[in-house]
Design an enzyme around this catalytic site. Structure first.
Site, short mmCIF file in Angstrom:
data_model
loop_
_atom_site.label_atom_id
_atom_site.label_comp_id
_atom_site.label_asym_id
_atom_site.label_seq_id
_atom_site.Cartn_x
_atom_site.Cartn_y
_atom_site.Cartn_z
N CYS A 20 25.25 -34.78 82.89
CA CYS A 20 24.03 -34.11 83.40
C CYS A 20 23.15 -33.66 82.24
O CYS A 20 21.93 -33.83 82.26
CB CYS A 20 24.41 -32.88 84.24
SG CYS A 20 25.28 -33.24 85.77
N ASP A 431 20.42 -18.77 42.04
CA ASP A 431 19.30 -18.14 41.33
C ASP A 431 19.92 -16.96 40.57
O ASP A 431 20.98 -16.46 40.94
CB ASP A 431 18.27 -17.66 42.36
CG ASP A 431 17.24 -16.73 41.74
OD1 ASP A 431 16.65 -17.10 40.72
OD2 ASP A 431 17.07 -15.62 42.29
N GLU A 465 1.34 -4.38 32.91
CA GLU A 465 2.31 -4.77 33.94
C GLU A 465 2.22 -3.96 35.23
O GLU A 465 2.80 -4.36 36.24
CB GLU A 465 3.74 -4.68 33.39
CG GLU A 465 4.07 -5.70 32.31
CD GLU A 465 4.32 -7.09 32.87
OE1 GLU A 465 3.69 -7.46 33.88
OE2 GLU A 465 5.15 -7.82 32.29
N SER A 468 1.43 -5.95 38.21
CA SER A 468 2.33 -7.03 38.63
C SER A 468 3.44 -6.49 39.53
O SER A 468 3.85 -5.34 39.41
CB SER A 468 2.96 -7.69 37.39
OG SER A 468 3.95 -8.62 37.77
N HIS A 470 6.37 -8.28 39.71
CA HIS A 470 7.59 -8.91 39.21
C HIS A 470 8.61 -7.84 38.84
O HIS A 470 8.26 -6.78 38.32
CB HIS A 470 7.26 -9.76 37.97
CG HIS A 470 8.36 -10.70 37.59
ND1 HIS A 470 9.49 -10.28 36.91
CD2 HIS A 470 8.52 -12.03 37.80
CE1 HIS A 470 10.28 -11.32 36.71
NE2 HIS A 470 9.72 -12.39 37.24
N GLY A 500 4.14 -15.36 31.89
CA GLY A 500 3.71 -14.05 31.41
C GLY A 500 2.43 -13.58 32.05
O GLY A 500 1.98 -14.13 33.06
N ALA A 503 -4.36 -9.57 30.00
CA ALA A 503 -5.38 -8.64 30.49
C ALA A 503 -6.24 -8.17 29.31
O ALA A 503 -5.90 -8.40 28.14
CB ALA A 503 -4.73 -7.45 31.18
N GLY A 513 4.72 -11.99 27.34
CA GLY A 513 5.47 -13.05 28.02
C GLY A 513 6.43 -13.78 27.11
O GLY A 513 6.91 -13.25 26.11
N ASP A 634 12.28 -19.21 45.37
CA ASP A 634 13.50 -19.99 45.66
C ASP A 634 13.33 -20.87 46.90
O ASP A 634 14.16 -21.75 47.14
CB ASP A 634 14.69 -19.05 45.89
CG ASP A 634 15.05 -18.26 44.64
OD1 ASP A 634 14.98 -18.84 43.55
OD2 ASP A 634 15.37 -17.07 44.77
#
Length: 743
Positions: A20, A431, A465, A468, A470, A500, A503, A513, A634
């Site tokens: 079915c 990672d 930074e 950012s 990060h 990096g 600025a 960086g 990732d």
């Protein structure tokens, strides 16, 4: 079509066997606008992907109604609704079995009693055939829905299991009536020439089998029902300074929710006041309560143990983690693994093939000179012993149990394909930041160059930074804040992923960086190479700070390893797996981490967009690769890998891309996933072996394969009992997975 794909789950009623499910799938897949249709016979649900511009739910429901099935759009059931529906179905099947048994018992006594010498009442001897006719008719009426289903599908030229039962029992019943009719014209037949008892035995065993199947089938879905039952029905919120109780469906984002000791947390949110231990076992599988304070996240359906908590709701309704888990588990249960495709294909052609074998077997015995009664017995036995249900239940029931077990342990397996692949993985690529490490780096060293003070180096770096997100940038800013260093505003901030940032600060160009990054700006990093190498050999990430074209400092940041990273790598090695690390850091940092953990292969200095290429290279080396990661960068690698494993603490993009999600963020769960995959596949193979073996052996025996050698042939009643219990045995084997303790 992919741009307009809509997903939905429909509850299907009226399915009686695996064929079915195959009929429904094939009918839908042939329609324009339907991109995917998977029917889980065990859970009786249709998992559908379609283009709403070309196809609608109403049209799908009509199509299925024309096929003889009912499809209801299921907004997700509550645990009570699911239990109630299943209980009602089981009750109905129990009543049917009891009715068939009660009607058939006197007939069973007549046939079996005579064989073993029990006394026969005079009425049985005088009116035996009439009594058999009446009792068998009563049993057929009790089981009439089986006949209706079988007949309806037969005349529509898509016979199912019920069609086999209908043909077999109807043939035995009608033949017996015809033979009995001769007695009224003075030709008294021998009792052995009628098959009323075969029709009765068959229907009683089928009714029993369907009842037991419903009971055991219901238990395979217990994991999802438990998940549905975790969420409380009410929540206490603060409104106009007062605590009020409201239905959980009315909780809105930004409501302030109050949870007292012993209460369940109703929705997801961020604590604004209070301190407590929270039992998160129901969601993460972690047995030890987790301490929670202001700013921490709480998950709906977990239990507040000690203190009073106030939190701001940030995910409610279908957006809560529990709702997402339920959705993932449901979709996994509806997905089909490659191993199931063979069983599905066999199920689709199974019933027509059995009908052909039954007719051919009867014809062969008639041609060979056997009496019609013998050929009829063979015909009925072949029809009745065949069982596509066992084939249809073999894979989905094991998958349902496997994904349910995983969910209870904080592992979300998003598809049965992932469950099948996990066992074959021989290379696990991790990672680094946030996966093997905590993702909470701290500044460890500030190297002064050209006489610039260390606090000045930190001030310049942190000023740049602060723009950012990060993890390394946040570590530098946090260190500056801890040292009460005032930060400046910068202009023209730019980030170069994996390399990096740059600025403009007080008319000076600032660069921070990697070596390659400052080299690209025309700056020679060789004067500070020795300091960089020394730091990197310690497993630290070293960043060069340059002002205009002059290097003014080096900042080193280190990230601590997660608690179970080393243990997870060791366990993978014990399983015979290779382990790799893929990182954007330079080779020395990667090798330092690798040395600490005992990792086999280091792939370093990889830009985010290059990670998937590195996975591809491993695959070209004949590895079956699992990628474990947590970040947006990732996601391409998770998609490229044979198996993507995302951490529950990671980004939504990573969790969406990963085929397995580890809610606890415990890397040892990678090993649990692989072990559970092996165990589930073992159960699937056991189920399929039994299902195929049963039919491959049972059908030839029913066709009379042993008669020429032994003089023995299969009674249709025994065939019915064997068929009834074949699918139940598969279900019981899947249910035995409850005892799995993991490795």
């Amino acid at each position: 079509m992919q741009n307009n794909v809509q997903k939905t789950i429909l509850k299907i009623t009226g399915m009686h066997c695996a064929s079915c499910a195959a009929v429904i799938e094939n009918a839908l897949k042939s329609k324009s606008g339907v991109s995917s249709a998977n029917v889980n016979f065990a859970s009786e649900k249709l998992y559908l992907e379609f283009n709403p511009i070309e196809m609608s739910i109403a049209r799908i429901q009509k199509l299925l109604a024309d096929l003889g099935y009912k499809a209801a759009e299921s907004a997700r059931e509550t645990e009570e609704q699911a239990k109630s529906e299943k209980k009602e179905e089981i009750k109905k099947l129990k009543i049917r079995f009891a009715g068939a048994l009660a009607s058939g018992l006197p007939l069973i006594y007549m046939v079996m009693g005579e064989m073993i010498g029990l006394p026969m009442p005079m009425i049985f001897e005088s009116y035996g055939l009439i009594i058999q006719l009446v009792l068998s008719t009563a049993v057929i009426l009790v089981c009439l829905d089986i006949w209706k289903s079988g007949f309806r599908n037969l005349i529509k030229l898509r016979p199912n299991m019920d069609s086999l039962i209908f043909i077999g029992t109807a043939t035995a019943y009608i033949y017996s009536i015809v033979v009995s009719a001769f007695s009224f014209f003075g030709q008294e037949p021998e009792m052995d020439n009628v098959y009323f008892e075969s029709a009765v035995f068959i229907l009683i065993f089928i009714a029993l089998g369907k009842y037991l199947e419903a009971v055991t089938k219901g238990k395979t879905g217990e994991a999802i029902k438990k998940l549905m039952g975790l969420q409380p029905k009410e929540a206490t919120i603060i409104k106009n300074g007062q605590e009020i109780k409201i239905p959980i469906s009315e909780v809105q984002v930004d409501d302030i929710v109050v949870v007292k000791p012993g209460e369940k947390i109703p929705v997801d949110g961020i604590i604004v006041d209070g301190y407590s231990g929270v039992d998160e076992k129901a969601i993460t599988g972690e047995s030890i309560p987790v301490e929670k304070k202001k700013g921490d996240e709480v998950i709906g359906a977990t239990i507040n143990k000690t203190g009073v908590l106030k939190f701001k709701a940030n995910r409610v309704g279908k957006d809560t983690m529990l709702a997402q888990i339920i959705k993932i588990v449901e979709e996994a249960m509806g997905s089909k693994s490659p191993i199931q495709l063979l069983a599905d294909k066999v199920s689709f052609y199974f019933v027509p093939a059995v009908l052909s074998i039954a007719v051919l077997s009867a014809a062969v015995w008639l041609i060979s000179g056997q009496p019609f009664a013998f050929a009829l017995t063979v015909f009925v036995a072949v029809l009745i012993i065949a069982c596509p249900c066992a084939l249809g239940l073999a894979t989905p029931t094991a998958v349902m149990m496997g994904t349910g077990l995983a969910a209870e342990n904080g592992i979300l397996i998003k598809s049965s394909k992932a469950l099948e692949i996990a066992k074959d993985v021989n290379m696990i690529a991790f990672d680094k930041t946030g996966t093997l490490t905590k993702g909470e780096p701290t500044v460890t060293d500030i190297v002064q160059i050209n006489g610039l003070a260390s606090d000045k180096v930190l001030q310049i770096a942190a000023s740049v930074e602060k723009n950012s997100e990060h993890p390394l940038a946040q570590a530098i800013v946090q260190n500056a804040n801890e040292n009460s260093i005032r930060l400046f505003n910068v202009k023209n901030f730019q980030t170069v992923p994996g390399k990096g940032v740059t600025a403009l600060l007080k008319d000076k160009n600032i660069f921070l960086g990697t070596r390659s990054f400052v080299q690209e700006q025309g700056i020679d990093p060789r004067p500070i190479e020795e300091e960089m190498i020394n730091l990197e050999n310690q497993g630290k990430t070293a960043m060069i700070l340059a002002q205009d074209r002059e290097i003014v400092g080096v900042i080193a940041v280190a990230d601590t390893l997660k608690e179970y990273s080393k243990e997870a790598v060791q366990m993978l090695h014990k399983m015979g797996k290779k382990v790799a690390i893929i990182t954007g850091d330079n080779k020395r940092v990667g090798q330092a981490i690798s040395k600490q953990l005992g990792i086999d292969k280091v792939v370093a200095e990889v830009l985010p967009q290059e990670k998937s290429n590195e996975i591809q290279k491993l695959q070209k080396e004949s590895y079956i690769v699992a990628m474990v990661g947590d970040g947006i960068n990732d996601a391409p690698a998770l998609a490229q890998a044979d198996l993507g494993i995302a951490l529950g603490s990671g980004t939504d993009v990573a969790m969406e891309t990963g085929e397995i999600v580890l809610i606890k963020n415990d890397l040892r769960d990678v090993i649990k996933s692989i072990a559970l995959s092996k165990y589930t596949l073992k159960k699937i193979k056991q189920n399929l072996f039994w299902a195929f073996f049963y039919n491959i052996i049972g059908i030839p025996i029913a066709a009379g394969a042993l008669y020429s050698f032994t003089g023995w042939f299969l009674n249709p009643s025994i065939a019915a009992a064997a068929m009834a219990f074949s699918s139940v045995s598969v279900l019981l084997n899947s249910l035995s997975m409850k005892r799995y303790k993991g490795r």
